[in-house]
Write a protein that holds these residues in place. Sequence first.
Motif, short mmCIF file in Angstrom:
data_model
loop_
_atom_site.label_atom_id
_atom_site.label_comp_id
_atom_site.label_asym_id
_atom_site.label_seq_id
_atom_site.Cartn_x
_atom_site.Cartn_y
_atom_site.Cartn_z
N MET A 1 36.42 43.10 86.42
CA MET A 1 35.73 42.05 85.69
C MET A 1 34.61 42.64 84.84
SD MET A 1 36.34 38.99 85.42
CE MET A 1 35.69 37.51 84.81
N LYS A 2 33.97 43.70 85.36
CA LYS A 2 32.89 44.31 84.59
C LYS A 2 33.41 44.96 83.32
CE LYS A 2 29.58 45.18 88.25
NZ LYS A 2 28.74 46.18 88.90
N ILE A 3 34.62 45.51 83.38
CA ILE A 3 35.18 46.14 82.18
C ILE A 3 35.43 45.09 81.10
CG2 ILE A 3 37.58 46.02 82.98
CD1 ILE A 3 36.09 48.90 81.00
N LEU A 4 35.87 43.91 81.50
CA LEU A 4 36.09 42.83 80.53
C LEU A 4 34.77 42.41 79.89
CD1 LEU A 4 38.13 40.89 79.29
CD2 LEU A 4 37.71 39.35 81.19
N ARG A 5 33.73 42.30 80.71
CA ARG A 5 32.40 41.94 80.19
C ARG A 5 31.90 43.01 79.22
NH1 ARG A 5 28.06 41.21 84.64
NH2 ARG A 5 28.45 43.43 84.78
N THR A 6 32.12 44.27 79.57
CA THR A 6 31.69 45.37 78.70
C THR A 6 32.44 45.35 77.38
OG1 THR A 6 31.19 46.70 80.65
CG2 THR A 6 31.42 47.87 78.56
N ILE A 7 33.74 45.11 77.44
CA ILE A 7 34.55 45.04 76.21
C ILE A 7 34.06 43.91 75.32
CG2 ILE A 7 36.86 44.50 75.33
CD1 ILE A 7 37.97 46.06 77.74
N LEU A 8 33.76 42.75 75.91
CA LEU A 8 33.27 41.62 75.10
C LEU A 8 31.92 41.93 74.45
CD1 LEU A 8 34.30 38.57 77.29
CD2 LEU A 8 35.27 39.28 75.11
N TRP A 9 31.02 42.58 75.20
CA TRP A 9 29.72 42.93 74.63
C TRP A 9 29.87 43.96 73.50
CZ3 TRP A 9 25.49 40.33 74.53
CH2 TRP A 9 25.16 39.48 75.56
N VAL A 10 30.77 44.91 73.67
CA VAL A 10 31.00 45.91 72.61
C VAL A 10 31.57 45.24 71.38
CG1 VAL A 10 32.41 47.92 72.00
CG2 VAL A 10 31.18 47.89 74.18
N LEU A 11 32.52 44.34 71.55
CA LEU A 11 33.08 43.61 70.41
C LEU A 11 32.02 42.75 69.72
CD1 LEU A 11 36.59 42.54 71.74
CD2 LEU A 11 36.06 44.28 70.01
N ALA A 12 31.18 42.10 70.49
CA ALA A 12 30.11 41.29 69.90
C ALA A 12 29.13 42.19 69.14
CB ALA A 12 29.37 40.50 70.98
N GLY A 13 28.83 43.35 69.70
CA GLY A 13 27.93 44.29 69.01
C GLY A 13 28.53 44.81 67.71
N LEU A 14 29.81 45.14 67.74
CA LEU A 14 30.47 45.59 66.51
C LEU A 14 30.52 44.46 65.48
CD1 LEU A 14 33.42 47.72 67.89
CD2 LEU A 14 31.40 48.52 66.65
N GLY A 15 30.78 43.25 65.93
CA GLY A 15 30.77 42.12 65.00
C GLY A 15 29.40 41.92 64.38
N PHE A 16 28.35 42.04 65.18
CA PHE A 16 27.00 41.90 64.63
C PHE A 16 26.68 43.04 63.67
CE2 PHE A 16 22.41 42.55 64.70
CZ PHE A 16 22.00 41.30 64.27
N LEU A 17 27.14 44.26 63.99
CA LEU A 17 26.90 45.41 63.11
C LEU A 17 27.59 45.21 61.77
CD1 LEU A 17 25.65 48.25 62.92
CD2 LEU A 17 27.84 49.13 63.73
N ILE A 18 28.81 44.73 61.77
CA ILE A 18 29.52 44.46 60.51
C ILE A 18 28.79 43.35 59.74
CG2 ILE A 18 31.67 43.55 59.54
CD1 ILE A 18 33.10 45.03 61.87
N PHE A 19 28.37 42.30 60.45
CA PHE A 19 27.60 41.23 59.81
C PHE A 19 26.32 41.78 59.18
CE2 PHE A 19 24.03 38.26 60.30
CZ PHE A 19 24.47 37.22 59.48
N ALA A 20 25.63 42.66 59.90
CA ALA A 20 24.36 43.21 59.40
C ALA A 20 24.58 44.07 58.16
CB ALA A 20 23.68 44.02 60.50
N ILE A 21 25.66 44.84 58.14
CA ILE A 21 25.93 45.71 56.98
C ILE A 21 26.19 44.88 55.73
CG2 ILE A 21 27.63 47.34 56.03
CD1 ILE A 21 27.82 48.53 58.89
N TYR A 22 26.97 43.83 55.86
CA TYR A 22 27.33 43.03 54.69
C TYR A 22 26.25 42.02 54.29
CZ TYR A 22 32.01 44.94 54.65
OH TYR A 22 33.08 45.79 54.55
N ASN A 23 25.28 41.77 55.13
CA ASN A 23 24.25 40.78 54.82
C ASN A 23 22.84 41.38 54.86
OD1 ASN A 23 25.76 38.22 54.56
ND2 ASN A 23 26.41 38.77 56.63
N TRP A 24 22.70 42.62 54.50
CA TRP A 24 21.38 43.27 54.52
C TRP A 24 20.62 42.89 53.25
CZ3 TRP A 24 19.28 45.27 58.66
CH2 TRP A 24 18.11 45.99 58.53
N GLN A 25 20.10 41.69 53.23
CA GLN A 25 19.37 41.18 52.08
C GLN A 25 18.03 40.63 52.55
OE1 GLN A 25 21.97 38.15 50.73
NE2 GLN A 25 23.60 39.56 50.14
N PRO A 26 17.01 40.82 51.75
CA PRO A 26 15.71 40.27 52.15
C PRO A 26 15.68 38.75 51.94
CG PRO A 26 15.51 41.39 50.05
CD PRO A 26 16.91 41.61 50.53
#
Length: 131
Positions: A1-26
């Motif tokens: 179960m911990k591996i599933l939680r870790t995978i979800l957090w990594v996917l959420a982090g990657l999604g946020f990173l992609i969001f941050a790269i494309y929306n880096w505007q003041p």
Amino acid sequence: MKILRTILWVLAGLGFLIFAIYNWQPVELTLWQNLVLETKVPVLALLAFLAGFLPMWALHRSVVWGLNRRIRALETSLKNNAMARQREAQSPALPVSDSVVDSPVDKPGTKSGEVADPFSPPDTGADGGGK
């Protein structure tokens, strides 16, 4: 179960990173009439996420802490009751002479000479211990 939680957090982090790269505007955020905060969009998104996540996480941890305390208290109570019943079973209530030794009545399904299980319910007699 911990591996599933870790995978979800990594996917959420990657999604946020992609969001941050494309929306880096003041952006300018007006807090009060003459107080303006200039920041980037991903910082605001992260702050909004933390504003919703942290209170719920703190509530969850406090509930888990309280339930763990309850479990420990119940386990301690059960252990103390079992130890008291075991002491009662080991020490006879009446003084016994050396020539006559009373043997405990065996419960159905147990062999003669077995030690009683301290976690089993007490024997209530033939009438079922009713009221």
